[in-house]
Scaffold this motif. Structure first.
Motif, PDB file in Angstrom:
ATOM      1  N   UNK A  76       4.577  30.563  30.773  1.00  0.00           N
ATOM      2  CA  UNK A  76       4.795  31.924  30.700  1.00  0.00           C
ATOM      3  C   UNK A  76       3.498  32.832  30.541  1.00  0.00           C
ATOM      4  N   UNK A  77       3.502  34.023  30.692  1.00  0.00           N
ATOM      5  CA  UNK A  77       2.432  34.908  30.309  1.00  0.00           C
ATOM      6  C   UNK A  77       1.802  34.446  29.041  1.00  0.00           C
ATOM      7  N   UNK A  78       2.697  34.753  28.024  1.00  0.00           N
ATOM      8  CA  UNK A  78       2.272  34.745  26.384  1.00  0.00           C
ATOM      9  C   UNK A  78       1.809  33.204  26.319  1.00  0.00           C
ATOM     10  N   UNK A  79       2.192  32.248  27.048  1.00  0.00           N
ATOM     11  CA  UNK A  79       2.011  30.874  26.709  1.00  0.00           C
ATOM     12  C   UNK A  79       0.421  30.712  27.460  1.00  0.00           C
ATOM     13  N   UNK A  80       0.160  31.153  28.631  1.00  0.00           N
ATOM     14  CA  UNK A  80      -1.053  31.134  29.120  1.00  0.00           C
ATOM     15  C   UNK A  80      -2.080  31.912  28.079  1.00  0.00           C
ATOM     16  N   UNK A  81      -1.842  33.213  27.450  1.00  0.00           N
ATOM     17  CA  UNK A  81      -2.821  33.655  26.786  1.00  0.00           C
ATOM     18  C   UNK A  81      -2.959  32.733  25.381  1.00  0.00           C
ATOM     19  N   UNK A  82      -1.832  32.142  25.110  1.00  0.00           N
ATOM     20  CA  UNK A  82      -2.108  31.313  23.627  1.00  0.00           C
ATOM     21  C   UNK A  82      -2.765  30.185  23.952  1.00  0.00           C
ATOM     22  N   UNK A  83      -2.540  29.762  25.287  1.00  0.00           N
ATOM     23  CA  UNK A  83      -3.281  28.299  25.478  1.00  0.00           C
ATOM     24  C   UNK A  83      -5.047  28.783  25.576  1.00  0.00           C
ATOM     25  N   UNK A  84      -5.099  29.736  26.481  1.00  0.00           N
ATOM     26  CA  UNK A  84      -6.462  30.129  26.656  1.00  0.00           C
ATOM     27  C   UNK A  84      -7.381  30.516  25.153  1.00  0.00           C
ATOM     28  N   UNK A  85      -6.572  31.112  24.538  1.00  0.00           N
ATOM     29  CA  UNK A  85      -7.236  31.383  23.009  1.00  0.00           C
ATOM     30  C   UNK A  85      -7.409  29.993  22.176  1.00  0.00           C
TER      31      UNK A  85
END
Lengths: 261, 341
Positions: free
Chosen positions: A55-64
């Motif tokens: 999901x978009x939230x997971x994309x951001x969390x992984x990139x962080x």
């Protein structure tokens, strides 16, 4: 996460400006049928770590997780990435946790478009969000002045003062190349009392001591002081004060003439 | 949008507003979106009638204020509310019966007092919606010892034509149009304010004017003089109850709020000094020049109108008015309404 060979070109999911070097293949993830690269942006690669469908939230969390804590400019880019997916800053968990209010979100977006050298200064010195907000609201010429001003690596408080002065004169046409600009503006601000203070100091000097007014010149009370390191010096200073006592009349006359009484 | 807390639903003001406007009933504790277009009618209580906050050092006129609302639809850069309130929406106290009770308690003491609603809000800006004037003015008019001031930067005066102007003073804060455009966001134009003053004085209201805050900039003398010329062309001196003049002053925290919201504001170019009461003011010689200039322009047109300085140092009273009015009651005793006793 599994290693895959791919012949596709993933879209960039990039909010970090300078990536730390690492020996690993880039990470890709899929979101709504499209592949996004999360790391190794500059690295030509044939194989990728595939993080799956996120999901978009997971994309951001992984990139962080990959790049670590974002600096203010990174946050500005993250907000813009979120918006490119049709999401407001507060609809993305990792951004919402770090950005308070739409004004700050807009300021960070503006900051992220600043020259790299300026962003490096912001990253190192970490001015407050309030200062960043004032910077973001400045006209381009004023911002340009600051982009040059930081080449001398001013302290955070000197930088804040410069941003405040430029904000105060945000409606003024300025020359961004004028290195003396903020000093000139401060002099202009104080011009109604410059002559007064010069005369006050002159009259203080002929009294034979250091002179000050503790009330911001709301009243005529003045403090005359001196320092002495020995009895002899003390006597000498007292004598000087006594000899110049008549000059005090001129001082108090001057204050009264200026409505300070 | 107008919100009414459930616990305020049956309070007098809420009933009145709901009858005339579209409203939304909300649970107690509801916080509206923090914008000036939102009004929340609340059941929360307050100390509604109290003396205007003042210090001994700067001369105060012993005024009473009534806080019926907190917040203002206008967004004047210099307003204390920029840093005093932690919300932009307008909170209105629904229990107008309690406000009226406090006004009656003050009035029944028998002393002549001056009272107004314009401290934490504009008295008339929302009067077409809230109609507070319709509730408070008839009560005031039952007493001969209370003068009630409605202080505004609006031209929202329609409801006042249905009321008895007996003990009411309607006052306008005035600044040159140039300052209004830059610093008094959302407020009525100078022309609209002056026309409203003209209409109300013709109807029988006493009118007053506050040159407060006078703001310094190069050439301010000419602008304020032209403004006063225009004022004198709209209003007869005999209809003027009082005029206050005071330069911009503020709590130190205000300036950073102004910087955040109004970069380039005229206020930000001032050179201020901390006064004896902790508030920031223009450097005293500059203040004296500003006050002298504005009062001189007023006196050129109106020889007898009662003029006073709000929160100014006794030495400037002496210098510019020729006397020190003394503290609170002493200064207040000079006001036309108080002198009438």
């Amino acid at each position: 996460m599994k290693l895959i060979k791919a012949d596709f070109t993933p879209a960039e999911f990039r909010w970090i400006n300078r990536e730390a070097e690492n020996p690993f293949p880039p990470v890709v993830a899929e979101h709504e049928g499209k592949a996004y690269i999360l790391s190794g942006f500059e690295k030509p690669a044939e194989s990728f770590f595939h993080a799956g469908v996120l999901s978009l939230d997971e994309l951001f969390e992984l990139s962080l997780k990959i790049h670590g804590e974002p600096d203010p400019a990174d946050l500005g880019r993250m907000i813009e990435i979120g918006e490119s997916f049709g999401k407001k800053y507060r609809e993305i968990n990792v951004i919402n946790a770090r950005v308070k209010g739409i004004r700050n979100a807009e300021s960070l977006k503006i900051l992220s478009r600043s020259p790299q050298s300026f962003l490096e200064y912001v990253k190192t010195k970490q001015p407050s969000m309030k200062t960043v907000g004032m910077y973001a609201a400045l006209p381009e010429s004023h911002k340009e002045f600051l982009h040059k001003y930081i080449s001398s690596q001013p302290s955070v408080s000197a930088f804040r003062t410069a941003v405040e002065t430029l904000t105060d004169y945000a409606d003024r046409d300025i020359n961004p190349d004028d290195a003396m600009l903020t000093k000139k503006l401060e002099t202009e601000r104080r011009e109604t009392r410059t002559e007064f203070e010069a005369e006050f100091r002159r009259l203080g000097r002929i009294l034979g001591g250091d002179i000050s007014n503790q009330s911001g010149f709301e009243t005529e009370e003045v403090t005359v002081s001196f320092t002495a390191s020995s009895y002899e010096e003390y006597l000498k200073k007292c004598a000087e004060l006594y000899d110049s006592r008549e000059n005090a009349a001129e001082l108090f006359r001057f204050l009264k003439e200026n409505d300070i009484y | 949008m107008i919100y009414i807390e459930k616990s305020a639903e049956n309070l007098p003001l809420a009933l009145k507003v709901a009858k005339e406007n579209e409203v939304v009933l909300v649970d107690d504790g509801f916080v509206p979106e923090d914008i000036k277009r939102n009004i929340l009618i609340s059941s929360s209580r307050n100390n509604y009638v109290h003396r205007c906050p003042a210090t001994k050092i700067y001369r105060c006129c012993n005024y009473y204020v009534t806080d019926a609302a907190e917040g203002c639809p206008f967004d004047c850069s210099y307003c204390i509310l920029q840093s005093y309130l932690n919300h932009s929406y307008i909170k209105v106290y629904g229990d107008t019966d309690a406000i009226v009770t406090e006004i009656r308690e003050l009035a029944s003491k028998g002393e002549r007092v001056r009272l107004g609603t314009g401290e934490l809000s504009d008295s008339l800006a929302l009067d077409n919606i809230l109609g507070l004037s319709e509730i408070l003015v008839p009560v005031i008019n039952e007493y001969d010892n209370v003068q009630f001031e409605l202080k505004t930067k609006s031209a929202n005066i329609s409801k006042l034509f249905n009321l008895n102007p007996k003990n009411i003073v309607v006052s306008w804060s005035l600044n040159p149009e140039h300052v209004i455009k830059r610093e008094e966001h959302g407020a009525a134009s100078l022309k609209a304010r002056l026309n409203a003053a003209k209409e109300l004085s013709a109807y029988g209201y006493k009118v007053s004017f506050h040159f407060d805050p006078v703001i310094y900039y190069e050439g301010f003398e000419k602008d304020y003089d032209e403004l006063i010329e225009l004022l004198a062309a709209h209003v007869n001196e005999s209809d003027v109850q009082f005029i206050s003049v005071s330069t911009f002053r503020f709590i130190p925290e205000l300036l950073s709020s102004v910087r955040e919201k109004f970069g380039g504001s005229m206020l930000l170019k001032g050179d201020y000094t901390k006064g004896l009461d902790g508030k920031m003011r223009y450097f005293k010689p500059l203040r004296a020049h500003m006050l002298r200039s504005v009062t001189g322009s007023i006196r050129k047109r109106w020889k007898n109108a009662f003029m006073y300085f709000c929160m100014e140092h006794s030495s400037l009273w002496e210098k510019l008015m020729g006397f020190d009015p003394g503290e609170r009651e002493e200064l207040e005793s000079l006001f036309p309404f108080i002198r009438m006793k």
